[in-house]
Design an enzyme around this catalytic site. Sequence first.
Site, PDB file in Angstrom:
ATOM      1  N   SER A 176      -4.790   2.015   1.354  1.00 38.54           N
ATOM      2  CA  SER A 176      -3.816   1.840   0.279  1.00 38.54           C
ATOM      3  C   SER A 176      -3.150   0.466   0.321  1.00 38.54           C
ATOM      4  CB  SER A 176      -2.782   2.963   0.354  1.00 38.54           C
ATOM      5  OG  SER A 176      -1.942   2.924  -0.750  1.00 38.54           O
ATOM      6  N   HIS A 177      -1.844   0.447   0.486  1.00 40.82           N
ATOM      7  CA  HIS A 177      -1.069  -0.795   0.411  1.00 40.82           C
ATOM      8  C   HIS A 177      -0.977  -1.499   1.761  1.00 40.82           C
ATOM      9  CE1 HIS A 177       1.213   2.690   1.477  1.00 40.82           C
ATOM     10  NE2 HIS A 177       2.017   1.911   2.175  1.00 40.82           N
ATOM     11  N   ASP A 231      -1.344  -1.806  -6.173  1.00 48.38           N
ATOM     12  CA  ASP A 231      -1.544  -1.921  -4.729  1.00 48.38           C
ATOM     13  C   ASP A 231      -3.022  -2.012  -4.362  1.00 48.38           C
ATOM     14  OD1 ASP A 231      -2.327   0.717  -5.153  1.00 48.38           O
ATOM     15  OD2 ASP A 231      -1.642   1.360  -3.178  1.00 48.38           O
ATOM     16  N   ASP A 289      -5.466  -0.027  -3.441  1.00 55.17           N
ATOM     17  CA  ASP A 289      -6.467   0.849  -4.050  1.00 55.17           C
ATOM     18  C   ASP A 289      -6.114   1.208  -5.494  1.00 55.17           C
ATOM     19  OD1 ASP A 289      -4.331   2.307  -3.087  1.00 55.17           O
ATOM     20  OD2 ASP A 289      -5.510   4.110  -2.687  1.00 55.17           O
ATOM     21  N   ASP A 329      -3.679   2.663  -6.997  1.00 51.12           N
ATOM     22  CA  ASP A 329      -3.016   3.883  -7.462  1.00 51.12           C
ATOM     23  C   ASP A 329      -1.516   3.691  -7.632  1.00 51.12           C
ATOM     24  OD1 ASP A 329      -2.556   3.763  -4.733  1.00 51.12           O
ATOM     25  OD2 ASP A 329      -3.090   5.861  -4.343  1.00 51.12           O
ATOM     26  N   ARG A 330      -0.957   2.638  -7.048  1.00 42.72           N
ATOM     27  CA  ARG A 330       0.476   2.381  -7.232  1.00 42.72           C
ATOM     28  C   ARG A 330       0.706   1.358  -8.334  1.00 42.72           C
ATOM     29  NH1 ARG A 330       3.562   2.271  -1.433  1.00 42.72           N
ATOM     30  NH2 ARG A 330       2.636   4.207  -0.656  1.00 42.72           N
ATOM     31  N   LYS A 386      -2.356   9.389  -8.209  1.00 44.95           N
ATOM     32  CA  LYS A 386      -1.511   8.495  -8.978  1.00 44.95           C
ATOM     33  C   LYS A 386      -2.391   7.367  -9.489  1.00 44.95           C
ATOM     34  CE  LYS A 386       0.138   6.633  -4.612  1.00 44.95           C
ATOM     35  NZ  LYS A 386       0.688   7.375  -3.498  1.00 44.95           N
TER      36      LYS A 386
HETATM   37  C1  G1P Z   1       3.913   6.697   1.606  1.00 43.69           C
HETATM   38  C2  G1P Z   1       4.834   7.038   0.457  1.00 43.69           C
HETATM   39  C3  G1P Z   1       4.352   8.285  -0.243  1.00 43.69           C
HETATM   40  C4  G1P Z   1       2.906   8.108  -0.691  1.00 43.69           C
HETATM   41  C5  G1P Z   1       2.052   7.694   0.488  1.00 43.69           C
HETATM   42  C6  G1P Z   1       0.625   7.382   0.064  1.00 43.69           C
HETATM   43  O1  G1P Z   1       3.912   7.734   2.558  1.00 43.69           O
HETATM   44  O2  G1P Z   1       6.163   7.191   0.911  1.00 43.69           O
HETATM   45  O3  G1P Z   1       5.206   8.561  -1.334  1.00 43.69           O
HETATM   46  O4  G1P Z   1       2.414   9.291  -1.236  1.00 43.69           O
HETATM   47  O5  G1P Z   1       2.596   6.534   1.101  1.00 43.69           O
HETATM   48  O6  G1P Z   1       0.563   6.353  -0.864  1.00 43.69           O
HETATM   49  P1  G1P Z   1       4.785   7.695   3.903  1.00 43.69           P
HETATM   50  O7  G1P Z   1       4.442   6.436   4.624  1.00 43.69           O
HETATM   51  O8  G1P Z   1       6.228   7.672   3.465  1.00 43.69           O
HETATM   52  O9  G1P Z   1       4.422   8.955   4.637  1.00 43.69           O
HETATM   53 ZN    ZN Z   2      -2.479   3.198  -2.782  1.00 45.82          ZN
END
Ligand code: G1P
Ligand code: ZN
Length: 550
Positions: free
Chosen positions: A120-121, A284, A286, A288-289, A383
């Site tokens: 992800s990010h 982000d 991937d 999705d954000r 998302k």
């Molecule tokens: C974080 C975000 C959460 C999101 C997840 C995946 O998780 O807070 O809302 O669904 O990334 O993108 P966390 O690191 O808080 O467990």
């Molecule tokens: Zn992501």
Amino acid sequence: MSIQTLPTTPFTGQRPGTSGLRKKVTVFMQPMYLENFVQSLLDVLNASGADGHGLRGQTLVLGGDGRYHNRVAVQTILKLASASGVQRVLLGRGGILSTPAVSAVIRRRQAFGGIVLSASHNPGGPDGDFGIKYNASNGGPATETLTEAVYARTLTVSQVCASDAPDIAIDTLGVQSVEQMEVEVIDPVADYAAVMRELFDFDLLRGMFARGFSMRVDAMCAVGGPYAKAILEGELGAPAGTVVNAEPLEDFGGLHPDPNPVNAEDLIAHMAQPDAPDFGAAMDGDADRNMVVGRNFVVTPSDSLALMTAHARLVPGYKDGLLGVARSMPTSAAVDRVAKKLGIACFETPTGWKFFGNLLDAGRVTLCGEESYGTGSSHVREKDGLWAILFWMSLQGATGRSVESLVREHWAAYGRNYYTRHDYEGVAVDAANALMAGLRAALPGLPGQQFGARHVTLADDFAYADPVDGSISKAQGIRLIFDDGARVIFRLSGTGTEGATLRLYLERYEANPALQDVPVQQALQDLATLADQVAGIARHTGMDGPSVAT
Ligand code: G1P
Ligand code: ZN
């Protein structure tokens, strides 16, 4: 070529977190590390399924966000999949598929499931992170039951079965094979774009660009670039250069592809210029954000969800209204007020997109969102960053109003939920656990306690009973709720790869339009002080403030 059986020994710590298994690239590059996890997943999938057929004759979707190790991992996974009975793999060209695109492909092609290679990010590159997650046939993240079964399997896995076939050409569209298994390399954008065409009025959006609507989308050198370029610049006629940092790079060009005002500072700076475009957005790793930005005006994800809910009928895909909405517990309650006014259900779930899946599948909700820059709808089971951008563009097109005026009008009508999240990163795991344990121990004494002008009406560790399957998820975050509706929430991140991250979420409601323009951190300062008083954040972490406040 033939199937080889290779002995292996288990790795500890292959338990998927909030969103799949995420580790440093160096961890994933250990011999057999990825193989063990994928074999465990395939074993569990092969043992699942009411018909007992498991993966035999089935189609899997495969792709990732293009980060370092993506291309190597794709070849490894194909070799294991071919040995596990999978009939066909739909692979994004170049190993590329955004998370929402995987979800769209699974659903449109009725695949058995899909594997997404992404952290992800989290930053990428040889020193960055890598990740793998599984999505089921509804297109959504695997349930906890499945991920726990995979984890259990990783602790006993003793052999890996893989083809010794040569690598396939992942940059060439068309059908190839690994043993008996077909691999179809597909255009990563086509299925996703088809879904967007069904939801949005592309003529309206085309007309906006034709009349000079200006936009800057920062893809942060991540996987959203090809999607945004194909749809915005290719199909909707946005001027070339509307999408910046559009090419996915293995290290995201050194950027931290998490679309918030801190990491997407370049976008924020552009949107503050006198000649800023009408609309700005970022995605982000991937894709999705999303973060949406007006001229010199940042929209919080919680407000974004509330506004989308309020105006959904303006978008063709939602013209008949919404079945209901859902937000994660730490997300602000702004959307709750809109749902109440619309007379639709509003669900409060634990953090993580997987908790929305059942509600979406059961037709209980249409829109969902999280404070962490995630919004989505029933069109997929993830998302979806670009979807949110097209939604906000549509709202501007349908109303003729700017981002800022839409948000201000919303606050005037519903009140404003001041909201911030403070992240304390790189905390020692023991210290973070001690902080949470201390809070849990203090919970029974908190209700009724006075803090300045407010007192605690509820203090608990959030538990969720899924209204569809009845499953219970406990210990999802400490909530302090006050008599004026203010909330202070503490939880530990489930996506990090180093130490622990404490997330502190602060929120208070302001109905008076004359008091709705205070800088956010200032508006929530007293709650931040209170949080430290109750939890001893500085004492436990040794930090005198958060590493990131958004
Ligand atoms: C974080 C975000 C959460 C999101 C997840 C995946 O998780 O807070 O809302 O669904 O990334 O993108 P966390 O690191 O808080 O467990
Ligand atoms: Zn992501």
